[in-house]
Design a protein around this motif. Structure first.
Motif, PDB file in Angstrom:
ATOM      1  N   ALA A 123      18.816  48.173  29.133  1.00 50.73           N
ATOM      2  CA  ALA A 123      17.863  47.063  29.128  1.00 50.73           C
ATOM      3  C   ALA A 123      18.458  45.860  29.850  1.00 50.73           C
ATOM      4  CB  ALA A 123      17.494  46.691  27.703  1.00 50.73           C
ATOM      5  N   LEU A 124      17.720  45.320  30.800  1.00 50.97           N
ATOM      6  CA  LEU A 124      18.175  44.142  31.536  1.00 50.97           C
ATOM      7  C   LEU A 124      17.486  42.875  31.059  1.00 50.97           C
ATOM      8  CD1 LEU A 124      18.300  45.510  35.196  1.00 50.97           C
ATOM      9  CD2 LEU A 124      20.213  45.169  33.621  1.00 50.97           C
ATOM     10  N   ALA A 125      16.173  42.934  30.853  1.00 52.35           N
ATOM     11  CA  ALA A 125      15.434  41.731  30.442  1.00 52.35           C
ATOM     12  C   ALA A 125      14.051  42.141  29.968  1.00 52.35           C
ATOM     13  CB  ALA A 125      15.312  40.741  31.597  1.00 52.35           C
ATOM     14  N   THR A 126      13.487  41.318  29.104  1.00 55.11           N
ATOM     15  CA  THR A 126      12.077  41.416  28.740  1.00 55.11           C
ATOM     16  C   THR A 126      11.448  40.054  28.936  1.00 55.11           C
ATOM     17  OG1 THR A 126      12.428  43.198  27.131  1.00 55.11           O
ATOM     18  CG2 THR A 126      10.410  41.916  26.914  1.00 55.11           C
ATOM     19  N   LEU A 127      10.528  39.970  29.876  1.00 53.53           N
ATOM     20  CA  LEU A 127       9.819  38.718  30.118  1.00 53.53           C
ATOM     21  C   LEU A 127       8.638  38.631  29.154  1.00 53.53           C
ATOM     22  CD1 LEU A 127       9.709  38.657  34.033  1.00 53.53           C
ATOM     23  CD2 LEU A 127      11.274  37.417  32.528  1.00 53.53           C
TER      24      LEU A 127
ATOM     25  N   ALA B  13      22.950  40.737  33.947  1.00 60.59           N
ATOM     26  CA  ALA B  13      21.611  40.279  33.562  1.00 60.59           C
ATOM     27  C   ALA B  13      21.298  40.612  32.116  1.00 60.59           C
ATOM     28  CB  ALA B  13      20.563  40.900  34.478  1.00 60.59           C
ATOM     29  N   ALA B  14      21.911  41.692  31.589  1.00 54.23           N
ATOM     30  CA  ALA B  14      21.640  42.113  30.219  1.00 54.23           C
ATOM     31  C   ALA B  14      22.204  41.128  29.192  1.00 54.23           C
ATOM     32  CB  ALA B  14      22.217  43.507  29.979  1.00 54.23           C
ATOM     33  N   PHE B  15      23.144  40.283  29.610  1.00 55.37           N
ATOM     34  CA  PHE B  15      23.755  39.343  28.676  1.00 55.37           C
ATOM     35  C   PHE B  15      23.033  38.001  28.626  1.00 55.37           C
ATOM     36  CE2 PHE B  15      27.154  42.273  29.912  1.00 55.37           C
ATOM     37  CZ  PHE B  15      27.558  42.712  28.653  1.00 55.37           C
ATOM     38  N   ILE B  16      22.033  37.835  29.485  1.00 56.06           N
ATOM     39  CA  ILE B  16      21.229  36.608  29.461  1.00 56.06           C
ATOM     40  C   ILE B  16      20.097  36.782  28.448  1.00 56.06           C
ATOM     41  CG2 ILE B  16      19.764  35.060  30.817  1.00 56.06           C
ATOM     42  CD1 ILE B  16      21.277  36.005  33.311  1.00 56.06           C
TER      43      ILE B  16
ATOM     44  N   THR C 295      12.554  34.415  30.574  1.00 52.71           N
ATOM     45  CA  THR C 295      11.159  33.961  30.539  1.00 52.71           C
ATOM     46  C   THR C 295      11.055  32.511  30.980  1.00 52.71           C
ATOM     47  OG1 THR C 295      10.672  35.502  28.745  1.00 52.71           O
ATOM     48  CG2 THR C 295       9.144  33.659  29.054  1.00 52.71           C
ATOM     49  N   TRP C 296      11.967  31.687  30.483  1.00 52.92           N
ATOM     50  CA  TRP C 296      11.980  30.268  30.865  1.00 52.92           C
ATOM     51  C   TRP C 296      12.182  30.116  32.373  1.00 52.92           C
ATOM     52  CZ3 TRP C 296      15.800  27.256  33.155  1.00 52.92           C
ATOM     53  CH2 TRP C 296      15.554  25.873  33.170  1.00 52.92           C
ATOM     54  N   GLY C 297      13.101  30.908  32.943  1.00 51.94           N
ATOM     55  CA  GLY C 297      13.357  30.814  34.372  1.00 51.94           C
ATOM     56  C   GLY C 297      12.134  31.165  35.198  1.00 51.94           C
TER      57      GLY C 297
END
Length: 393
Positions: A74-78, A351-354, A360-362
């Motif tokens: 998993a890298l990110a969930t917007l 990216a997974a650690f952000i 989402t904010w970005g």
């Protein structure tokens, strides 16, 4: 106006709403929309609202976009719901044919002339003349090129041509009512040598794409689906389900090479460009349609501020204001979409650690910064959205 795609029809709606006399010329024999689905982000949704386009029930509203690697990391969930709260409008995936149908609703049919292939333009310093391949011609006070990637009008402005990015998309819509996924959640998967997306587009329809490197000497394989399966099988269970359902017929129109236009400088006289004619960009952020809608909003604003009975110089100044207002923002979007997504697992890992809330904010802040928020709010207040009436003939 030349070109009756999303850019041309949305601008025609806005100009007719504001009392201008508009004719749209389209070289195709009809307005049937091809292709798959488009993502309407909050910035585009706001413009559609200003144009009086009813999007209720169209496509599929999205609550999240999940981004993973090809190995399942998993890298990110917007959070699209949070983004919508921040920007004031929902995000939805809509089949292109549905979007065009909604844009055409209430638009007088006589304002669009099909089977009209423009082959030449003259008189750009005042009254402009457009010549067609059947020998006919028309004259008008100004000309707007909404004729896409291979724009004839763009050629007239001496703007540099689009260049390939080295990537292409194999993409389309598929109906898979038994695919077990959350219909509000879009999926993006990034690998070392390619990336893909599975985005719900309403009902059983799913927008799929597979992005791979491309060059001008590309030779189409005898069975494209075998190539796609070889590249992407095993990336996830939903991906394998889609790959099993697709055939070579589904890939008949693909691939679609990615191009990027240098954003043009100032135009000439009473001629300007909108949409892909001005700024074709890769589909990385699904912003092409939304940037075309923003073009229409800003250009309508520029022409709405003209004095009564404007001179050719007044019109030219309005078009230069539109171009200057859009240039920096659309260039920023174009630069971001040109970033290469495909990387090794090691490069993607940070990216997974952000935190997801920062991803989402970005995205929210980026869209806010390129969407003319102050102008949009002023236009919405002026129009009084609740009282927008159907377009008059």
């Amino acid at each position: 106006m030349v070109g009756a795609g999303v850019a041309g029809i949305s601008l025609a709606r806005g100009l007719l709403r504001d009392g201008h006399d508009v004719i749209v010329f389209e070289q195709r024999p009809d307005l049937q929309a091809g292709g798959g689905a488009v993502t309407i982000w909050s910035n585009g949704a706001t413009v559609l609202g200003q144009l009086g386009v009813d999007m209720a029930g169209a496509g599929q509203p999205l609550s999240a976009v999940q981004v993973t690697t090809s190995t399942g990391r998993a890298l990110a969930t917007l959070d699209m719901t949070a983004l919508a709260r921040g920007l004031g409008a929902p995000v939805r995936m809509v089949p292109r044919r549905v979007l065009l149908e909604r844009l055409l609703d209430d638009l007088p049919a006589e304002r669009i002339r099909c089977n009209a292939r423009a082959v030449g333009v003259s008189g750009t310093d005042g009254e402009v003349r457009v010549d067609f391949d059947d020998g006919s011609s028309v004259r008008g006070d100004l000309l707007i090129g909404a004729d896409g990637l291979h724009s004839m009008v763009r050629d007239l402005t001496d703007a540099p041509p689009a260049k390939p990015t080295g990537w292409s998309s194999w993409q389309g819509l598929v109906s898979l009512p038994d695919l077990v996924v959350d219909k509000r959640v879009a999926l993006m998967i990034v690998g070392k040598h390619g990336n893909l997306g599975l985005w719900p587009a309403g009902g059983p329809e799913l927008q799929w794409w597979f992005d791979l490197p491309w060059s001008a000497d590309f030779v189409r394989p005898a069975s494209p689906i075998d190539m796609i399966r070889q590249q992407f099988s095993g990336w996830s269970a939903p991906v394998d389900r889609v790959l099993a359902a697709l055939t070579d017929d589904d890939l008949a129109g693909s691939p679609y090479p990615h191009f990027r236009h240098p954003v043009p400088g100032a135009g000439r006289g009473v001629v300007t460009l909108i949409g892909d004619a001005s700024h074709t960009m890769p589909p990385t952020m699904a912003q092409g349609t939304n940037q075309a809608l923003l073009d229409s909003m800003v250009l309508c604003k520029a022409l709405a501020d003209l004095p009564p009975a404007p001179s050719p110089d007044d019109l030219a100044r309005a078009l230069r204001w539109y171009e200057n207002t859009r240039r920096r923002k659309v260039a920023a979007v174009s630069r971001v979409t040109a970033l290469q997504l495909s990387h090794s697992e090691l490069v993607l890992r940070p990216a997974a650690f952000i935190p997801d809330r920062l991803h989402t904010w970005g995205m929210t802040m980026f869209l806010r910064s390129v969407s003319h928020r102050r102008m949009s709010a002023e236009i919405s207040r002026t129009l009084g959205l609740a009282d927008i009436s159907p377009i008059a003939g």
